[in-house]
Design a protein around this motif. Structure first.
Motif, PDB file in Angstrom:
ATOM      1  N   GLY A 164      66.798   5.919 -47.646  1.00 13.17           N
ATOM      2  CA  GLY A 164      66.900   6.380 -46.581  1.00 13.17           C
ATOM      3  C   GLY A 164      66.513   5.056 -45.835  1.00 13.17           C
ATOM      4  O   GLY A 164      67.773   5.240 -44.563  1.00 13.17           O
ATOM      5  N   THR A 165      65.854   4.636 -45.908  1.00 13.59           N
ATOM      6  CA  THR A 165      66.642   3.178 -45.180  1.00 13.59           C
ATOM      7  C   THR A 165      67.848   2.475 -45.001  1.00 13.59           C
ATOM      8  O   THR A 165      68.557   1.809 -43.539  1.00 13.59           O
ATOM      9  N   VAL A 166      68.508   2.183 -46.464  1.00 11.14           N
ATOM     10  CA  VAL A 166      69.815   1.823 -46.376  1.00 11.14           C
ATOM     11  C   VAL A 166      70.685   2.629 -45.180  1.00 11.14           C
ATOM     12  O   VAL A 166      71.748   2.375 -45.057  1.00 11.14           O
ATOM     13  N   LEU A 190      69.625  -1.671 -51.952  1.00 13.90           N
ATOM     14  CA  LEU A 190      68.505  -1.284 -53.527  1.00 13.90           C
ATOM     15  C   LEU A 190      67.606  -2.059 -53.953  1.00 13.90           C
ATOM     16  O   LEU A 190      66.972  -2.304 -54.139  1.00 13.90           O
ATOM     17  N   ILE A 191      69.095  -2.700 -53.686  1.00 15.64           N
ATOM     18  CA  ILE A 191      68.539  -3.989 -54.732  1.00 15.64           C
ATOM     19  C   ILE A 191      67.431  -4.827 -54.523  1.00 15.64           C
ATOM     20  O   ILE A 191      66.581  -5.880 -55.275  1.00 15.64           O
ATOM     21  N   TRP A 205      80.538   0.071 -47.430  1.00 12.71           N
ATOM     22  CA  TRP A 205      79.221   0.531 -46.629  1.00 12.71           C
ATOM     23  C   TRP A 205      78.580   0.472 -48.778  1.00 12.71           C
ATOM     24  O   TRP A 205      77.484   0.627 -48.788  1.00 12.71           O
ATOM     25  N   ALA A 206      79.243   1.018 -49.279  1.00  9.57           N
ATOM     26  CA  ALA A 206      78.443   1.095 -51.074  1.00  9.57           C
ATOM     27  C   ALA A 206      77.994  -0.201 -50.977  1.00  9.57           C
ATOM     28  O   ALA A 206      77.089  -0.108 -51.458  1.00  9.57           O
ATOM     29  N   GLY A 207      78.090  -1.480 -51.276  1.00 11.49           N
ATOM     30  CA  GLY A 207      78.284  -3.029 -51.512  1.00 11.49           C
ATOM     31  C   GLY A 207      76.480  -2.970 -50.666  1.00 11.49           C
ATOM     32  O   GLY A 207      76.066  -3.448 -51.064  1.00 11.49           O
ATOM     33  N   ILE A 208      76.986  -2.671 -49.583  1.00 13.40           N
ATOM     34  CA  ILE A 208      75.339  -2.920 -48.281  1.00 13.40           C
ATOM     35  C   ILE A 208      74.837  -1.651 -48.965  1.00 13.40           C
ATOM     36  O   ILE A 208      73.288  -1.965 -48.915  1.00 13.40           O
ATOM     37  N   SER A 209      75.138  -0.562 -49.422  1.00 14.66           N
ATOM     38  CA  SER A 209      73.556   0.016 -50.254  1.00 14.66           C
ATOM     39  C   SER A 209      73.440  -0.986 -51.162  1.00 14.66           C
ATOM     40  O   SER A 209      72.040  -0.728 -51.773  1.00 14.66           O
ATOM     41  N   ALA A 210      73.991  -0.345 -51.713  1.00 10.46           N
ATOM     42  CA  ALA A 210      73.340  -1.696 -52.981  1.00 10.46           C
ATOM     43  C   ALA A 210      72.967  -3.245 -52.664  1.00 10.46           C
ATOM     44  O   ALA A 210      71.717  -2.826 -53.809  1.00 10.46           O
TER      45      ALA A 210
END
Length: 55
Positions: free
Chosen positions: A29-31, A22-23, A14-19
């Motif tokens: 909020g969408t992430v 954002l990139i 989940w941290a990787g998906i969020s990063a």
């Protein structure tokens, strides 16, 4: 599919998906919403998927 669901349970996934989100310019909020939807679908699949019969 089992390996995919296993990976979705890991916080680092989940941290990787969020990063990545954002990139690529998605607002935070969408992430978060996308992560919640994916987790919900994975949970639903885990509930509905039959387990293998033990021999």
């Amino acid at each position: 599919m089992k390996q995919f669901l296993k990976r979705l349970r890991e916080p680092s996934t989940w941290a990787g998906i969020s990063a990545l989100g954002l990139i690529f310019g998605l607002p935070p909020g969408t992430v978060d919403l996308a992560g919640q939807v994916i987790a919900g679908v994975a949970g639903l699949v885990a509930v509905l998927a039959p387990e293998k019969a033990q021999s």
